[in-house]
Enzyme design. Structure first.
Site, short mmCIF file in Angstrom:
data_model
loop_
_atom_site.label_atom_id
_atom_site.label_comp_id
_atom_site.label_asym_id
_atom_site.label_seq_id
_atom_site.Cartn_x
_atom_site.Cartn_y
_atom_site.Cartn_z
N ASN A 1 0.94 -0.98 0.64
CA ASN A 1 0.03 0.25 -0.12
C ASN A 1 0.32 1.24 0.03
O ASN A 1 2.09 1.20 0.04
CB ASN A 1 -0.98 0.45 1.19
CG ASN A 1 -0.03 0.40 2.49
OD1 ASN A 1 0.76 0.94 2.47
ND2 ASN A 1 -0.24 -1.18 3.31
N GLY B 1 -2.36 -9.78 3.62
CA GLY B 1 -2.04 -10.88 2.45
C GLY B 1 -0.82 -10.69 2.54
O GLY B 1 -0.26 -11.38 2.74
N ASP C 1 1.49 -8.58 1.53
CA ASP C 1 2.75 -8.08 2.09
C ASP C 1 2.88 -8.68 3.67
O ASP C 1 4.05 -8.15 4.02
CB ASP C 1 1.70 -6.39 2.57
CG ASP C 1 2.86 -5.13 2.04
OD1 ASP C 1 3.54 -5.39 2.71
OD2 ASP C 1 2.30 -4.32 2.39
N THR D 1 -6.71 -7.99 -5.98
CA THR D 1 -7.82 -9.06 -6.19
C THR D 1 -8.09 -9.49 -4.21
O THR D 1 -8.99 -10.11 -4.35
CB THR D 1 -7.36 -9.71 -6.74
OG1 THR D 1 -6.95 -10.71 -6.11
CG2 THR D 1 -7.14 -9.91 -8.21
N GLY D 2 -7.05 -9.14 -3.63
CA GLY D 2 -7.20 -9.79 -2.23
C GLY D 2 -7.87 -8.36 -1.36
O GLY D 2 -9.56 -8.28 -1.74
P1 ADP Z 1 -4.44 -6.14 -2.26
O1 ADP Z 1 -4.10 -4.96 -0.96
O2 ADP Z 1 -3.54 -5.68 -3.98
O3 ADP Z 1 -5.44 -6.70 -2.68
P2 ADP Z 1 -3.91 -8.81 -1.03
O4 ADP Z 1 -1.98 -9.31 -0.54
O5 ADP Z 1 -5.07 -8.61 0.00
O6 ADP Z 1 -2.93 -7.52 -1.67
O7 ADP Z 1 -3.90 -10.37 -1.94
C1 ADP Z 1 -3.62 -9.70 -3.27
C2 ADP Z 1 -3.83 -11.82 -3.68
O8 ADP Z 1 -2.31 -12.10 -2.34
C3 ADP Z 1 -4.68 -12.77 -3.20
O9 ADP Z 1 -4.80 -13.51 -4.19
C4 ADP Z 1 -3.89 -13.16 -1.95
O10 ADP Z 1 -4.20 -14.21 -1.92
C5 ADP Z 1 -2.64 -13.18 -2.69
N1 ADP Z 1 -1.37 -14.08 -1.64
C6 ADP Z 1 -1.42 -13.88 0.45
N2 ADP Z 1 -0.79 -14.32 0.37
C7 ADP Z 1 -0.21 -14.83 -0.49
C8 ADP Z 1 1.87 -15.51 -0.56
N3 ADP Z 1 2.28 -16.02 0.44
N4 ADP Z 1 1.45 -15.33 -1.74
C9 ADP Z 1 1.33 -15.20 -3.34
N5 ADP Z 1 0.13 -14.38 -3.07
C10 ADP Z 1 -0.49 -14.54 -2.05
#
Ligand code: ADP
Length: 194
Positions: free
Chosen positions: A35, A43, A45, A133-134
């Site tokens: 962000n 997530g 991050d 997409t999260g």
């Molecule tokens: P944003 O805030 O950009 O939407 P998020 O982290 O909430 O980002 O989600 C983005 C994507 O990353 C989602 O599909 C989530 O399932 C995925 N995600 C979460 N943890 C991991 C990981 N360790 N490796 C790969 N993808 C992940």
């Protein structure tokens, strides 16, 4: 077929989908869906900062002190701390507001600015998560089309150091959606599947 990992080659760069955890990837860079504060979050991050340790946040703080918050669609590069990848490229995807607020252009920019930074640093390989997409709520089927289109367009326009680009999708449904979007986008753009 639906759930199969997919690979296409563009200008000698391999682009593929896998299901997995981006913190475990061995590409030279992994991309963080950060962000604008660059201070970490939930997530992917949170997972990257946890796995990489405090060196990543330290460098993010220095970047913010120098240039301020990172605008949506832009990217910066830091150390990866303890991760297997050498670098983390932090980019900020758009929050979904229904699709009429420039979301697809901003998402395209997040992917392409990350690739530009990788190329400027002469990196050979890079992994992307499914940006936005999260928590940011971008519908996965639409994001998958934008993401695959953005990466293929970038790789077509320029010959770079980048030889491998991987979409690392965490869950089976997102993996299936990106795999079929990659096949569709590749077919539309006249590319052969591996
Ligand atoms: P944003 O805030 O950009 O939407 P998020 O982290 O909430 O980002 O989600 C983005 C994507 O990353 C989602 O599909 C989530 O399932 C995925 N995600 C979460 N943890 C991991 C990981 N360790 N490796 C790969 N993808 C992940």
């Amino acid at each position: 077929m639906e759930n199969q990992a997919t690979e296409v080659t563009i200008n000698q760069t391999k682009l593929r989908t896998i299901q997995g955890d981006i913190t475990q990837q061995t590409t030279e860079a992994i991309v963080n869906a950060a962000n604008s504060s660059l201070m970490g979050g939930g997530g992917v991050d949170g997972a990257i900062h946890r796995a990489g340790g405090p060196a990543i946040l330290e460098e993010c703080k220095q970047i913010v002190a120098r240039r301020g918050r990172l605008p949506t669609g832009e990217a910066v590069i830091t150390t990866s701390g303890n991760l297997k990848a050498k670098y983390v490229i932090h980019t900020v995807g758009p929050v979904w507001h229904g699709g009429g607020k420039g979301e697809s252009e901003l998402l395209t920019s997040a992917y392409q600015e990350s690739l530009k930074l990788a190329a400027e640093n002469k990196l050979s390989s890079i992994s992307f998560p499914s940006i936005s997409t999260g928590v940011y709520g971008y519908p996965v089927s639409q994001a998958a089309k934008v993401a695959t289109g953005a990466v293929i367009t970038f790789l077509r326009q320029s010959t770079t150091s980048i030889k491998e680009v991987v979409f690392v999708l965490f869950d089976a449904k997102t993996f299936a959606t990106y795999s079929s979007a990659l096949r569709e986008t590749a077919a539309k753009m006249g590319l052969n599947l591996a």
